[in-house]
Design a protein around this motif. Structure first.
Motif, short mmCIF file in Angstrom:
data_model
loop_
_atom_site.label_atom_id
_atom_site.label_comp_id
_atom_site.label_asym_id
_atom_site.label_seq_id
_atom_site.Cartn_x
_atom_site.Cartn_y
_atom_site.Cartn_z
N THR A 158 0.84 -1.20 0.00
CA THR A 158 0.00 0.00 0.00
C THR A 158 0.88 1.26 0.00
O THR A 158 0.38 2.37 0.13
N SER B 280 -11.76 -2.63 -8.65
CA SER B 280 -12.07 -1.51 -7.76
C SER B 280 -10.83 -0.93 -7.11
O SER B 280 -10.91 0.01 -6.34
N GLU C 28 -8.19 0.91 -5.43
CA GLU C 28 -7.94 2.33 -5.24
C GLU C 28 -6.47 2.64 -5.53
O GLU C 28 -6.08 3.79 -5.68
N HIS C 29 -5.67 1.55 -5.58
CA HIS C 29 -4.26 1.70 -5.92
C HIS C 29 -4.09 2.42 -7.27
O HIS C 29 -3.06 3.03 -7.50
N ILE D 285 -16.28 3.10 -10.59
CA ILE D 285 -15.55 2.92 -9.32
C ILE D 285 -14.30 3.80 -9.32
O ILE D 285 -13.98 4.43 -8.31
N ARG E 118 -15.42 7.34 -8.42
CA ARG E 118 -15.68 7.63 -7.01
C ARG E 118 -14.40 7.55 -6.20
O ARG E 118 -14.22 8.32 -5.25
N ASN E 119 -13.49 6.65 -6.57
CA ASN E 119 -12.21 6.58 -5.86
C ASN E 119 -11.43 7.89 -6.01
O ASN E 119 -10.82 8.37 -5.05
N ASN F 276 -12.97 10.46 -3.86
CA ASN F 276 -12.73 10.15 -2.44
C ASN F 276 -11.31 10.43 -1.98
O ASN F 276 -11.09 10.72 -0.80
N LEU G 252 -12.94 11.94 1.16
CA LEU G 252 -14.09 11.40 1.89
C LEU G 252 -13.83 11.23 3.39
O LEU G 252 -14.70 11.51 4.20
N MET G 253 -12.63 10.78 3.78
CA MET G 253 -12.39 10.54 5.20
C MET G 253 -12.42 11.84 6.00
O MET G 253 -12.95 11.88 7.10
N THR H 235 -7.76 -4.78 -0.88
CA THR H 235 -8.44 -3.49 -0.70
C THR H 235 -8.59 -3.08 0.77
O THR H 235 -8.54 -1.89 1.08
N PRO I 155 -6.56 -3.48 3.42
CA PRO I 155 -5.44 -2.81 4.09
C PRO I 155 -5.46 -1.28 3.94
O PRO I 155 -5.19 -0.56 4.90
N ILE I 156 -5.82 -0.79 2.75
CA ILE I 156 -5.89 0.67 2.57
C ILE I 156 -7.06 1.24 3.39
O ILE I 156 -6.94 2.29 4.01
N GLU J 137 -6.75 4.03 6.31
CA GLU J 137 -7.52 5.28 6.25
C GLU J 137 -8.38 5.46 7.51
O GLU J 137 -8.49 6.55 8.05
N ALA K 289 -15.36 -3.46 -1.31
CA ALA K 289 -14.19 -2.94 -2.00
C ALA K 289 -13.63 -4.06 -2.87
O ALA K 289 -12.57 -4.63 -2.62
N VAL L 277 -17.06 -0.69 -4.63
CA VAL L 277 -16.57 0.65 -4.27
C VAL L 277 -15.07 0.55 -4.04
O VAL L 277 -14.47 -0.51 -4.23
N GLY L 278 -14.47 1.65 -3.59
CA GLY L 278 -13.04 1.63 -3.31
C GLY L 278 -12.75 1.49 -1.83
O GLY L 278 -13.66 1.37 -1.01
N SER L 279 -11.46 1.52 -1.51
CA SER L 279 -11.04 1.32 -0.13
C SER L 279 -11.48 2.46 0.79
O SER L 279 -11.86 2.23 1.94
N THR L 280 -11.41 3.69 0.28
CA THR L 280 -11.81 4.83 1.13
C THR L 280 -13.31 4.80 1.41
O THR L 280 -13.75 5.11 2.52
N ASP L 281 -14.10 4.38 0.42
CA ASP L 281 -15.53 4.18 0.65
C ASP L 281 -15.74 3.17 1.77
O ASP L 281 -16.62 3.34 2.63
N ALA M 263 -13.62 2.39 4.18
CA ALA M 263 -13.21 3.00 5.46
C ALA M 263 -14.32 3.89 6.00
O ALA M 263 -14.62 3.85 7.21
#
Lengths: 161, 421
Positions: free
Chosen positions: A26, A64, A66-67, A88, A91-92, A95, A152-153, B38, B40-41, B45, B122, B139-143, B145
């Protein structure tokens, strides 16, 4: 600031943006080293911080992971302009705060190596090379809130607190 | 105007009477899911944000399935982060190897997803659970989280597109062939951002395993979700597995679809998707004879018991062609055990196939069967992108378990009816 553009075709998928063989980490700087590797193995040798990616339809389709937007962002790419984005990836990007612009006309006209400038306040992309300008549809209010919070966070944190 | 099944489920999870396509909502999530790539991210977060508690330890599912059993040290670290997080937050659903399976086969099997629910994962193939009549999307990892923290997801209500399959499926034509055919017709962005709703007599006839395969690949047409309204077959599947209360939804007769496609199932033969997009489909008869090096039967698309039964029926008493490596991966431990009980595993081993513990492995070029330069695979997985299963100069052809098994025997792409009737 002027951004040099790197052009890609339709349906660039997340396996090309960041192949699965690199998904056992990551670490963003590690991911950045392999950005776009299976679409263009020399991309990271050629691209410089601040450059932009311009692509066709359905950019970021497939997995999906996010990487994919993380690798692009960590590689220092300033923004991605495409005719359309896979949902996806879209949205990533929102986010995590990677700038993306859906603008079919710009994505069609801008050529490899062209220098562009994006004016967020005016929702405008200007191609310095061809001297043409394009407007894009700003994101809906709710997405703007996420972007303006810095992802998003951060947005979620303000809601929880 | 009425609502589609998708609109009804989303509205119910936003506490409102109705929603319309394009509307931006925050929906309550019944189940959220992550895997060893997915999650781990998402965990990083979540922890970076300083949030102390998850919204509900019974609604988060973590399945290390992609690089497991861990293929290297880095992958082991990633799996470990899931294990540690699951322990710390007392998660009800963490599946260690030996108890796990490929997530999208495992969750329905274990009764974790029910009709009418909202599920996010994810992992792009989270759309699989639409086969149960749930709204389910990748969805993604941040979604993920954010969902760990709030139990909600932001969504734009999708437009729905209806796919009607009239008539009866031909023998050897499976759910996989229906979805490959559909993607071939509409393209890999043919349903971008939309909910694909599958209906018609040929869909009603399908087993749950075939329905899962169809909804699983909705993402391959760019869709947000795929869905099949629950019926008696769904009910029979869910009965005894799902221990929670659930509500079933159906589309109103006067609901709005942005487009309706009508297909005659009787005209659909087994399909093959040529490199390097799932939309490059052709009837198997048009591509037979193409030489292959490796065949994979498994994945979240086609690693279920009925897929293995079909493969065993074709492979029984036969040998895999000397130039072929056949890799068979039951999708879950339960499926593996069932296949063992039914004698399917013995048939595979006698045919000189490799049988693996459940893993996503080769589908994403992770491990357990990576392709070398210039090699060609025929596989029941879901993506044939450049380099997906290994070397960027390898090639991937997608097909059903029947075509995969028949071709493993001959060493070239072969229609199943050439092996048995």
């Amino acid at each position: 600031m002027k951004n040099k553009c790197w052009k890609f075709g339709d349906n660039v998928n997340t396996d090309e943006i960041i192949p699965a063989r690199y998904l056992n980490t990551t670490d963003t700087s590690e991911l950045a080293k392999h950005c776009m590797e299976d679409a263009d193995p020399d991309f990271m040798k050629k691209a410089r911080a601040g450059d932009a990616i311009v692509a066709g339809e359905n950019f970021g389709c497939g997995s999906s992971r996010e990487h994919a937007p993380i690798a692009i962002k960590a590689a220092g790419i300033s923004c991605v302009i495409a005719k359309t984005f896979a949902r996806i990836f879209f949205r990533n990007a929102i986010n995590i705060g990677l700038l993306i612009f859906e603008c079919p006309e710009a994505a069609e006209e801008i050529g490899e190596g062209d220098e562009i400038e994006v004016n967020l306040a005016k929702s405008e992309i200007y191609n310095h090379t061809s001297k043409k300008s394009f407007t894009f549809e700003p994101f809906p209010q709710e997405m703007q809130e996420i972007i303006q919070s810095g992802g998003l966070m951060n947005f979620v944190k303000t809601k929880i607190e | 105007m009425g609502m589609t099944i998708t609109e009804k489920i989303i509205a119910a999870h936003c506490g409102v009477r109705d929603v319309r396509p394009g509307q931006f909502v925050y929906a309550n999530v019944d189940i959220c899911l992550g895997n060893d790539i997915t999650a781990p991210i998402a965990i990083e977060e979540f922890e970076k944000a300083g949030i102390k508690k998850v919204f509900d330890p019974e609604k988060i599912v973590l399945v290390p399935d992609h690089f497991t059993p861990n293929k290297d040290i880095k992958s082991a670290q990633q799996s470990k982060s899931l294990r540690v997080f699951a322990e710390k937050h007392h998660l009800k659903y963490y599946f260690e190897i030996g108890r796990m399976g490929i997530e999208h086969a495992l969750l329905p099997e274990q009764g974790i997803v029910a009709p009418g629910e909202v599920v996010i994962g994810a992992d792009s193939h989270t759309c699989t659970y639409g086969a149960l009549g749930a709204f389910s999307t990748g969805v993604g990892s941040t979604d993920l989280a954010a969902c760990f923290a709030t139990g909600k997801v932001w969504l734009k209500v999708p437009e729905s597109v209806k796919f009607v399959f009239h008539g009866k499926a031909k023998s050897w034509t499976s759910g996989k062939d229906f979805i490959l055919y559909t993607i071939g017709k509409i393209g890999v962005d043919g349903a971008l951002y939309k909910a694909m709703e599958f209906t018609g007599s040929a869909i009603s006839d399908l087993s749950m395993d075939d329905r899962f395969a169809i909804c699983n690949m909705a993402i391959e047409a760019g869709a947000k979700s795929g869905i099949i309204a629950p019926d008696k077959i769904t009910e029979a599947y869910v009965n005894g597995r799902v221990k929670k209360e659930y509500v079933t939804y159906h589309s109103d007769p006067d609901c709005n679809y942005s487009k309706i496609y009508e297909f005659n199932a009787e005209e659909i033969s087994p399909q093959v998707a040529l490199p390097s997009l799932p939309e490059n489909t052709k009837p198997v008869d048009d591509v037979c004879g193409i030489k292959i090096d490796q065949v994979v039967i498994g994945s979240c698309t086609n690693g279920r018991i009925s897929d293995l039964r079909i493969a065993a029926k074709i492979l029984k008493g036969k040998k895999v062609h000397p130039s072929i490596r056949l890799i068979i991966i039951p999708a879950t431990q339960d499926i593996y055990k069932q296949a063992l009980k039914e004698g399917l595993i013995e048939i595979f081993i006698d045919a000189e196939a490799v049988v693996s513990t459940p893993t996503c492995g080769p589908c994403l070029g992770g491990h357990m069967g990576i392709l070398a330069e210039g090699e060609r695979a025929l596989t029941t997985t879901n993506r044939n992108f450049v380099g997906r299963m290994g070397h960027p100069k390898s090639e991937i052809y997608l097909c059903s378990p029947a075509v995969a098994a028949a071709s493993a025997i001959t060493g070239k792409i072969t229609p199943p009816n050439e092996i048995i009737n």
